[in-house]
Design a protein around this motif. Sequence first.
Motif, PDB file in Angstrom:
ATOM      1  N   SER A 121       1.068   3.585  -2.323  1.00 24.43           N
ATOM      2  CA  SER A 121       0.375   4.766  -2.823  1.00 24.43           C
ATOM      3  C   SER A 121      -1.046   4.383  -3.230  1.00 24.43           C
ATOM      4  O   SER A 121      -1.366   3.210  -3.423  1.00 24.43           O
ATOM      5  CB  SER A 121       1.114   5.379  -4.019  1.00 24.43           C
ATOM      6  N   ARG A 122      -1.881   5.397  -3.346  1.00 22.42           N
ATOM      7  CA  ARG A 122      -3.254   5.181  -3.786  1.00 22.42           C
ATOM      8  C   ARG A 122      -3.294   4.683  -5.223  1.00 22.42           C
ATOM      9  O   ARG A 122      -4.164   3.873  -5.588  1.00 22.42           O
ATOM     10  CB  ARG A 122      -4.034   6.498  -3.665  1.00 22.42           C
ATOM     11  N   ARG A 123      -2.364   5.136  -6.067  1.00 28.02           N
ATOM     12  CA  ARG A 123      -2.326   4.709  -7.456  1.00 28.02           C
ATOM     13  C   ARG A 123      -2.025   3.223  -7.566  1.00 28.02           C
ATOM     14  O   ARG A 123      -2.668   2.494  -8.334  1.00 28.02           O
ATOM     15  CB  ARG A 123      -1.275   5.525  -8.218  1.00 28.02           C
ATOM     16  N   LEU A 174      -6.805   4.572   4.343  1.00 27.36           N
ATOM     17  CA  LEU A 174      -7.450   3.321   3.981  1.00 27.36           C
ATOM     18  C   LEU A 174      -7.499   2.330   5.141  1.00 27.36           C
ATOM     19  O   LEU A 174      -8.391   1.497   5.202  1.00 27.36           O
ATOM     20  CB  LEU A 174      -6.727   2.688   2.790  1.00 27.36           C
ATOM     21  N   LEU A 180       0.842  -1.202   0.000  1.00 26.49           N
ATOM     22  CA  LEU A 180       0.000   0.000   0.000  1.00 26.49           C
ATOM     23  C   LEU A 180       0.874   1.248   0.000  1.00 26.49           C
ATOM     24  O   LEU A 180       0.705   2.161   0.814  1.00 26.49           O
ATOM     25  CB  LEU A 180      -0.927  -0.002   1.220  1.00 26.49           C
ATOM     26  N   PHE A 184      -2.562   0.980  -5.234  1.00 28.52           N
ATOM     27  CA  PHE A 184      -3.706   0.270  -4.678  1.00 28.52           C
ATOM     28  C   PHE A 184      -4.828   0.148  -5.715  1.00 28.52           C
ATOM     29  O   PHE A 184      -5.426  -0.917  -5.886  1.00 28.52           O
ATOM     30  CB  PHE A 184      -4.193   1.010  -3.430  1.00 28.52           C
ATOM     31  N   LYS A 185      -5.101   1.243  -6.444  1.00 29.35           N
ATOM     32  CA  LYS A 185      -6.146   1.239  -7.465  1.00 29.35           C
ATOM     33  C   LYS A 185      -5.776   0.326  -8.619  1.00 29.35           C
ATOM     34  O   LYS A 185      -6.621  -0.422  -9.137  1.00 29.35           O
ATOM     35  CB  LYS A 185      -6.369   2.664  -7.952  1.00 29.35           C
ATOM     36  N   TRP A 208     -13.603   4.633  -2.070  1.00 28.68           N
ATOM     37  CA  TRP A 208     -12.298   4.812  -1.435  1.00 28.68           C
ATOM     38  C   TRP A 208     -11.913   6.293  -1.402  1.00 28.68           C
ATOM     39  O   TRP A 208     -10.749   6.634  -1.610  1.00 28.68           O
ATOM     40  CB  TRP A 208     -11.225   4.019  -2.169  1.00 28.68           C
ATOM     41  N   ARG A 209     -12.852   7.178  -1.135  1.00 28.06           N
ATOM     42  CA  ARG A 209     -12.529   8.596  -1.174  1.00 28.06           C
ATOM     43  C   ARG A 209     -11.778   9.070   0.072  1.00 28.06           C
ATOM     44  O   ARG A 209     -11.225  10.154   0.087  1.00 28.06           O
ATOM     45  CB  ARG A 209     -13.807   9.416  -1.333  1.00 28.06           C
ATOM     46  N   PRO A 235      -8.537   9.047   2.255  1.00 26.93           N
ATOM     47  CA  PRO A 235      -7.160   8.611   2.021  1.00 26.93           C
ATOM     48  C   PRO A 235      -6.634   7.664   3.092  1.00 26.93           C
ATOM     49  O   PRO A 235      -5.686   6.919   2.843  1.00 26.93           O
ATOM     50  CB  PRO A 235      -6.373   9.926   2.007  1.00 26.93           C
TER      51      PRO A 235
END
Length: 393
Positions: free
Chosen positions: A42-44, A77, A40, A46-47, A72-73, A75
């Motif tokens: 970064s959010r990128r 998580l 995990l 994870f997506k 997932w809005r 941050p």
Amino acid sequence: MADRLAENVLHFARVLRTAGMPVGTDRIQLALQALQVAGLESRRDFKATLAACLIDRAEHRALFEQAFHIFWRDPDLLGRVMAMLLPQASSKPGTPAPPENRRLADALFPRQPSKVPEDEPEQIELDAALTWSQREVLRQRDFETMSATEWSQAKRVLQRVQPLFETRPTRRQQAAPRGRIDWRATLRAEARSAALLPKRERAGERVAPLLILADISGSMSRYSRMLLHLAHGLSNPAERRRAPRVDSFVFGTRLTPITRLMKQRDPDLAVAAVSRRVEDWSGGTRISACLHEFNKRWSRRVLRSDATVLLITDGLEQGAEDDPRCERLAFEARRLRLSCRRLLWLNPLLRFEGFEPRAAGIKALLPEVSAHMKAHNLASLEALTDCLSSSSS
């Protein structure tokens, strides 16, 4: 992996499944294993990991993007995203609904049933306004006067409409328990083993194809949008074996093929893609020019001699009765009728009791069609499905 994140991934997959994506248990397990490897950072990342594990068709990417942005809005998580769990999910003030996809909104924010107080005794009441009456009112409601709720209900009804299309005999023969003797198959079977019963065959059958030509001019915009939902349901049937080949076109001032756009599984995304593709939505009308373009460029490609053509328009061609464009419209309509087996005209103007064919375009089209039918509510579209199921020529 933290238990909370695993639960969130599970609920996110359930949201996608409720919205229409085929997300199975194996894909959920694969996503959890992939997150342990990818981490995990970064959010990128994870997506991208969830997308690689949960998406199997390119047309589902837009739905995934919308669901991921809303679900997932937060941050954080690992901590605060538990507020977005599906059982407790509720829309906050100012939260916009997913654009052009009401099924995702229903999946994210389901309506909670009202709770009955425990101290009150259970009562059985008979509601005089039966469900049948509500459905009957919805069937008779004009598309032009429908509310947003009735519009959504009508679209769901159209998605379940699957007429039993008629079959047409073909020249090719197929094996059958009864019929004439297939001597070639019989001799081949006797060559392998002796004392066999003769093989038989009969003429094969296939479903007659369907062609849809929908007018999207300003006077037809509301009806065309609903009829495009019907075209989407016919293009994506539940049973492929009895489904016809459906080719769809829209026209206003120009002709635009939309067959590939109608292949998307989500009807809202399909209609939205059509509205983005065409440049003359809710514009003027050039029926004769568009029919001429179809007869010249597309007729030999997509139209078979045993096909049924649905012409969806009000027939309001610009011009007077002595205008050459009306003569051209009659010629192109006759040419289209001779190229198919049935030409069905769906006209929303028939909803008026005092309708008379006074317009020049209507007078030019009327002698060339096999049937002139209504197309302004669900009851008229049910009559259309009965007509498609009949074997009349």
